[in-house]
Scaffold this active site. Structure first.
Site, PDB file in Angstrom:
ATOM      1  N   GLU A 162     -29.796   1.823  28.357  1.00 16.23           N
ATOM      2  CA  GLU A 162     -30.313   3.170  28.090  1.00 16.23           C
ATOM      3  C   GLU A 162     -31.787   3.349  28.426  1.00 16.23           C
ATOM      4  OE1 GLU A 162     -29.097   4.619  24.230  1.00 16.23           O
ATOM      5  OE2 GLU A 162     -27.004   4.660  24.845  1.00 16.23           O
ATOM      6  N   GLU A 365     -20.505   1.741  25.836  1.00 12.10           N
ATOM      7  CA  GLU A 365     -20.615   2.208  24.452  1.00 12.10           C
ATOM      8  C   GLU A 365     -19.900   3.544  24.340  1.00 12.10           C
ATOM      9  OE1 GLU A 365     -24.528   2.327  22.525  1.00 12.10           O
ATOM     10  OE2 GLU A 365     -25.129   0.553  23.655  1.00 12.10           O
TER      11      GLU A 365
HETATM   12  C1  BGP Z   1     -27.162   3.724  21.615  1.00 12.38           C
HETATM   13  C2  BGP Z   1     -27.771   2.352  21.616  1.00 12.38           C
HETATM   14  C3  BGP Z   1     -27.209   1.426  20.600  1.00 12.38           C
HETATM   15  C4  BGP Z   1     -26.744   2.059  19.310  1.00 12.38           C
HETATM   16  C5  BGP Z   1     -26.037   3.399  19.537  1.00 12.38           C
HETATM   17  C6  BGP Z   1     -25.760   4.175  18.256  1.00 12.38           C
HETATM   18  O1  BGP Z   1     -28.147   4.616  22.003  1.00 12.38           O
HETATM   19  O2  BGP Z   1     -27.647   1.748  22.879  1.00 12.38           O
HETATM   20  O3  BGP Z   1     -28.154   0.401  20.425  1.00 12.38           O
HETATM   21  O4  BGP Z   1     -27.726   2.065  18.348  1.00 12.38           O
HETATM   22  O5  BGP Z   1     -26.748   4.221  20.388  1.00 12.38           O
HETATM   23  O6  BGP Z   1     -26.908   4.820  17.811  1.00 12.38           O
HETATM   24  P1  BGP Z   1     -27.371   4.820  16.307  1.00 12.38           P
HETATM   25  O7  BGP Z   1     -27.457   3.412  15.881  1.00 12.38           O
HETATM   26  O8  BGP Z   1     -28.690   5.497  16.292  1.00 12.38           O
HETATM   27  O9  BGP Z   1     -26.350   5.580  15.549  1.00 12.38           O
END
Ligand code: BGP
Length: 466
Positions: A162, A365
């Site tokens: 990201e 993801e």
């Molecule tokens: C993405 C990241 C992850 C993870 C996910 C969920 O942006 O790559 O590391 O954190 O989001 O986000 P959050 O933990 O803020 O709910």
């Protein structure tokens, strides 16, 4: 054309080192900016212990194998390998991932390794972080160590997780720029340095890792205009480019998208680059595109001229002067944490990516964060998570079977519970529950959630039984 998902499809799950491993002071690990981070929101934990995967890795891999994982996407902590970011290599760190990779292979789980997931070495950060070219060279050294140590067994590599989120929403993921100077120029200078570091890693991977494949892992999403007013469509186009294509165009086509360059020039904030650097970027072509998708986005033209970027969360309204303002979409349901849910947006995103780049795609993801409760008989009834996956996977299947798009894996977030980037342990994502609270570590025992058994069956039937 088959009406089935290919039999070698990589069903798996995803984690990142700083959110999952813990062991922040074990095994010779150096400090990363996630260990020294001071802007952790009130009421949420830090990342020191996380899910203590560092001390539970065997058990965790066994759980993944029990679910039937074909792949596991995880990140390597840069500071376990190079505690200072560059220089001395930490043998214990190399050994930890050697063991993890071997254990995965024992169960025929394909490792998919992210090289950098938000955890810049603290010592590089003290020296200016990504604004300083030392970090580019350090990343190159780190990449070389990784490919030489693990390239015989790891054939799927992801460069930077990201990058677009780090550039657009840096503060919420713990990235802080040095104070002073032209902020807009600096952040795009950082972006350029990351692009260059990424290209160097891609080139090195192609030189060192036999049959190795490597790609970027941005967060990509479809962008809708808020209404059918032409001006809202104009804003949606701007957002699409500034949020998505700017990053992938550079990586895939080796050139910066003109729209963003125009925007930076109009704001006297153009970053610096050389022709030599652009040659390296052009050469560093990825083999596939990995992407993270949580929800679509909606844009309108900002009404005021004010530039504001105070962003406690990724889906918070963001306005870029004269370009776009991200707004909520009332047509969509929301998660318990207020994130929008848009399964068709997932398919839209896949179609747009394929149409633009024609490179194999992998989902690294996708998932839903929510509150989970452990019952007295050790169960977690997370029906809402199963629902989320069913709707998204229906669209993924349609993209593969009806749209005939080359997608080779699905690795949702997250394999096992971990600490959310900015909403603590209470925002859970995993198929496996980790018994701890925000500040009470309890026994860190693992429990299979209802979604664990649902996903296990889904993998067993290769996506047939949603
Ligand atoms: C993405 C990241 C992850 C993870 C996910 C969920 O942006 O790559 O590391 O954190 O989001 O986000 P959050 O933990 O803020 O709910």
């Amino acid at each position: 054309m088959s009406n089935k998902i290919p039999s070698n499809f990589l069903w798996g799950g995803s984690t990142s080192a700083y959110q999952f491993e813990g062991g922040f002071d074990q095994g010779g690990k150096g400090k990363s900016i996630q260990d020294t981070r001071t802007n952790i929101p009130q009421g949420t934990t830090d990342f020191k212990v996380a899910s203590d995967h560092y001390n539970h890795w065997k058990e965790d891999v066994a759980l993944m194998a029990e679910m039937g994982f074909k792949s596991y996407r995880f990140s390597i902590a840069w500071t376990r390998i190079l505690p200072e970011g560059d220089g001395e290599v930490n043998k214990e760190g190399i050994e930890f991932y050697n063991n993890l990779i071997n254990e995965l292979l024992k169960y025929k789980i394909t490792p998919i390794v992210t090289m950098f997931h938000f955890d810049l070495p603290h010592s590089l950060n003290l020296d200016g972080g990504w604004l300083n070219k030392r970090t580019i060279n350090a990343f190159e050294q780190y990449a070389k160590v990784l490919f030489e140590s693990y390239g015989d067994r790891v054939k799927h590599w992801l460069t930077i997780n990201e990058q677009n989120v780090m550039i657009l929403f840096g503060e919420i993921v713990g990235i802080n720029l040095p104070k002073g100077g032209n902020k807009l120029k600096n952040i795009y200078q950082v972006n350029h340095h990351m692009m260059l570091a990424q290209a160097k890693a891609i080139n090195l991977c192609h030189e060192i890792v036999k049959n190795g494949k490597i790609g970027p892992a941005p967060n990509i999403t479809s962008v809708y205009g808020n209404t059918n007013k032409p001006i809202d469509q104009f804003a949606a186009f701007n957002m699409r480019v500034m949020r998505n294509w700017f990053y992938l165009d550079t990586c895939v086509f080796g050139r910066y998208n003109q729209l963003v360059i125009n925007y930076l020039q109009a704001n006297n904030s153009m970053f610096e680059y050389t022709e030599e650097e652009m040659k390296i970027i052009k050469k560093g072509k990825p083999d596939f595109i990995a992407f993270n998708y949580y929800a679509s986005a909606t844009a309108k033209m900002p009404e005021s001229d004010e530039l504001f970027d105070e962003l406690p969360d990724q889906q918070k309204v963001k306005s870029v002067k004269g370009m776009y303002e991200q707004v909520k979409n009332d047509n969509l349901l929301k998660t318990q944490f207020g994130w929008e849910i848009d399964p068709l947006g997932f398919r839209n995103t896949i179609r747009e990516l394929w149409d633009r780049y024609q490179l194999p795609l992998i989902v690294t993801e996708n998932g839903i964060g929510g509150y989970d409760t452990l019952t007295s008989d050790g169960k977690v009834h997370d029906d809402y998570r199963i629902e989320y996956y069913k709707f998204h996977l229906k669209e993924l299947k349609a993209a593969i079977i009806e749209d005939k798009i080359d997608i080779f894996g699905y690795n949702p977030w997250s394999a096992i519970d971990l600490t959310s980037t900015h909403e603590g342990v209470k925002k859970r994502y995993g198929f496996v529950y980790v018994n701890r609270d925000e500040f009470d570590l309890k026994d860190l025992k693992r429990y299979r959630k209802d979604s664990f058994f649902w996903y296990q069956n889904l993998i067993k039937t290769n996506g047939e039984e949603l």
